[in-house]
Scaffold this motif. Sequence first.
Motif, PDB file in Angstrom:
ATOM      1  N   LEU A   2       8.315   1.086  -7.942  1.00 25.03           N
ATOM      2  CA  LEU A   2       7.868   0.787  -6.583  1.00 25.03           C
ATOM      3  C   LEU A   2       6.479   0.153  -6.584  1.00 25.03           C
ATOM      4  N   LYS A   3       5.624   0.599  -7.491  1.00 25.72           N
ATOM      5  CA  LYS A   3       4.288   0.012  -7.587  1.00 25.72           C
ATOM      6  C   LYS A   3       4.376  -1.452  -8.029  1.00 25.72           C
ATOM      7  N   GLY A   4       5.312  -1.745  -8.938  1.00 27.42           N
ATOM      8  CA  GLY A   4       5.503  -3.123  -9.372  1.00 27.42           C
ATOM      9  C   GLY A   4       5.964  -4.002  -8.214  1.00 27.42           C
ATOM     10  N   ILE A   5       6.902  -3.474  -7.418  1.00 25.54           N
ATOM     11  CA  ILE A   5       7.359  -4.212  -6.246  1.00 25.54           C
ATOM     12  C   ILE A   5       6.216  -4.352  -5.246  1.00 25.54           C
ATOM     13  N   GLY A   6       5.408  -3.300  -5.129  1.00 26.16           N
ATOM     14  CA  GLY A   6       4.256  -3.357  -4.235  1.00 26.16           C
ATOM     15  C   GLY A   6       3.280  -4.450  -4.643  1.00 26.16           C
ATOM     16  N   ALA A   7       3.088  -4.624  -5.941  1.00 20.18           N
ATOM     17  CA  ALA A   7       2.198  -5.681  -6.435  1.00 20.18           C
ATOM     18  C   ALA A   7       2.728  -7.058  -6.029  1.00 20.18           C
ATOM     19  N   LEU A   8       4.052  -7.238  -6.105  1.00 15.87           N
ATOM     20  CA  LEU A   8       4.648  -8.507  -5.675  1.00 15.87           C
ATOM     21  C   LEU A   8       4.452  -8.709  -4.172  1.00 15.87           C
ATOM     22  N   TYR A  57       0.831  -1.207   0.000  1.00 18.06           N
ATOM     23  CA  TYR A  57       0.000   0.000   0.000  1.00 18.06           C
ATOM     24  C   TYR A  57       0.866   1.258   0.000  1.00 18.06           C
ATOM     25  N   LYS A  58       1.927   1.256   0.813  1.00 17.00           N
ATOM     26  CA  LYS A  58       2.824   2.408   0.854  1.00 17.00           C
ATOM     27  C   LYS A  58       3.456   2.653  -0.512  1.00 17.00           C
ATOM     28  N   ASN A  59       3.856   1.590  -1.188  1.00 11.06           N
ATOM     29  CA  ASN A  59       4.457   1.738  -2.514  1.00 11.06           C
ATOM     30  C   ASN A  59       3.468   2.297  -3.517  1.00 11.06           C
ATOM     31  N   PHE A  60       2.215   1.857  -3.431  1.00 10.02           N
ATOM     32  CA  PHE A  60       1.205   2.299  -4.380  1.00 10.02           C
ATOM     33  C   PHE A  60       0.762   3.743  -4.132  1.00 10.02           C
ATOM     34  N   THR A  61       0.835   4.202  -2.905  1.00 11.12           N
ATOM     35  CA  THR A  61       0.321   5.533  -2.575  1.00 11.12           C
ATOM     36  C   THR A  61       1.409   6.604  -2.544  1.00 11.12           C
ATOM     37  N   LEU A  62       2.680   6.206  -2.722  1.00  7.98           N
ATOM     38  CA  LEU A  62       3.756   7.194  -2.729  1.00  7.98           C
ATOM     39  C   LEU A  62       3.600   8.136  -3.918  1.00  7.98           C
ATOM     40  N   LYS A  63       3.622   9.414  -3.635  1.00 14.22           N
ATOM     41  CA  LYS A  63       3.429  10.416  -4.695  1.00 14.22           C
ATOM     42  C   LYS A  63       4.747  10.950  -5.242  1.00 14.22           C
ATOM     43  N   GLU A  64       5.720  11.109  -4.365  1.00 15.71           N
ATOM     44  CA  GLU A  64       7.020  11.606  -4.794  1.00 15.71           C
ATOM     45  C   GLU A  64       8.061  11.263  -3.745  1.00 15.71           C
ATOM     46  N   PHE A  65       9.320  11.324  -4.158  1.00 14.83           N
ATOM     47  CA  PHE A  65      10.417  11.089  -3.226  1.00 14.83           C
ATOM     48  C   PHE A  65      11.482  12.131  -3.484  1.00 14.83           C
ATOM     49  N   LEU A 107      15.178   8.794  -9.669  1.00 11.82           N
ATOM     50  CA  LEU A 107      14.566   8.622  -8.360  1.00 11.82           C
ATOM     51  C   LEU A 107      13.466   9.649  -8.095  1.00 11.82           C
ATOM     52  N   GLU A 108      13.470  10.738  -8.819  1.00 10.92           N
ATOM     53  CA  GLU A 108      12.431  11.747  -8.642  1.00 10.92           C
ATOM     54  C   GLU A 108      11.442  11.737  -9.803  1.00 10.92           C
ATOM     55  N   SER A 109      11.479  10.663 -10.604  1.00 11.84           N
ATOM     56  CA  SER A 109      10.597  10.567 -11.758  1.00 11.84           C
ATOM     57  C   SER A 109       9.461   9.597 -11.520  1.00 11.84           C
ATOM     58  N   ARG A 110       8.508   9.612 -12.446  1.00 14.87           N
ATOM     59  CA  ARG A 110       7.373   8.697 -12.324  1.00 14.87           C
ATOM     60  C   ARG A 110       7.790   7.250 -12.588  1.00 14.87           C
ATOM     61  N   TYR A 111       8.914   7.051 -13.271  1.00 18.29           N
ATOM     62  CA  TYR A 111       9.372   5.687 -13.544  1.00 18.29           C
ATOM     63  C   TYR A 111       9.790   4.985 -12.254  1.00 18.29           C
ATOM     64  N   TYR A 112      10.408   5.732 -11.347  1.00 16.77           N
ATOM     65  CA  TYR A 112      10.766   5.178 -10.048  1.00 16.77           C
ATOM     66  C   TYR A 112       9.503   4.793  -9.279  1.00 16.77           C
ATOM     67  N   LEU A 113       8.495   5.664  -9.345  1.00 13.25           N
ATOM     68  CA  LEU A 113       7.233   5.372  -8.665  1.00 13.25           C
ATOM     69  C   LEU A 113       6.563   4.147  -9.273  1.00 13.25           C
ATOM     70  N   LEU A 114       6.666   3.991 -10.597  1.00 10.95           N
ATOM     71  CA  LEU A 114       6.096   2.808 -11.250  1.00 10.95           C
ATOM     72  C   LEU A 114       6.835   1.541 -10.823  1.00 10.95           C
TER      73      LEU A 114
END
Length: 202
Positions: free
Chosen positions: A177-183, A88-96, A168-175
């Motif tokens: 993290l979302k992939g890892i979150g799905a796992l 959930y944390k990975n999916f809801t992260l907006k920026e880093f 690390l500050e792009s949407r690709y990093y967030l994507l």
Amino acid sequence: MMYIKDIFTGLVFGIGAGLSPGPLMALLISETIQGHRKNGILVSISPIITDIPILLTFLFLLEKIKDFEEIIGIISLTGALILFYFGYKNFTLKEFSIKTDLSGSLKKGVILNILNPYTYLFWFFIGAPYVEKAGVIGGALFTVSFFVGITGSMIVIVLFTEKLKKFLESRYYLLLLKGIGALFFIFGILLIKDGLEHLNVI
């Protein structure tokens, strides 16, 4: 072939931990940006120093309660909830943001890990039960793979910080993290199944 799952699971958890934003990541990047690549690498290996004693302690505790199926079942279900929370944390992260005032090296990284409650939650409810269930070889491969994943991903960040800052500050990093979150969600579902089996529900 039979140990591929142990290696894959260890790598997923390790890489997920290494790439997740937090104080350790901030310290890692801070040290490297300031020109101390060596210190950044020392921060990268700090989880090995802190986590192995924690893992061994929890394995000892699990050995004492392994005959209590209900307790093991509850631990598995709790581990599933923790994984769902990580996902959930990975999916809801907006920026880093990589801006930080933290400083230090190996000692600082060790202190941050020791004070991080997620370290204890992971190893007691997820890591140690997995190692205990996987057996000597499978558990060893999981553990080694975890540390390869977490230290390896952090060392990559150290070596390529200048190029990775934008990533690390792009949407690709967030994507990612979302992939890892799905796992994490998938492994959480597997832990629920394991927990229900220990509780003789299924």
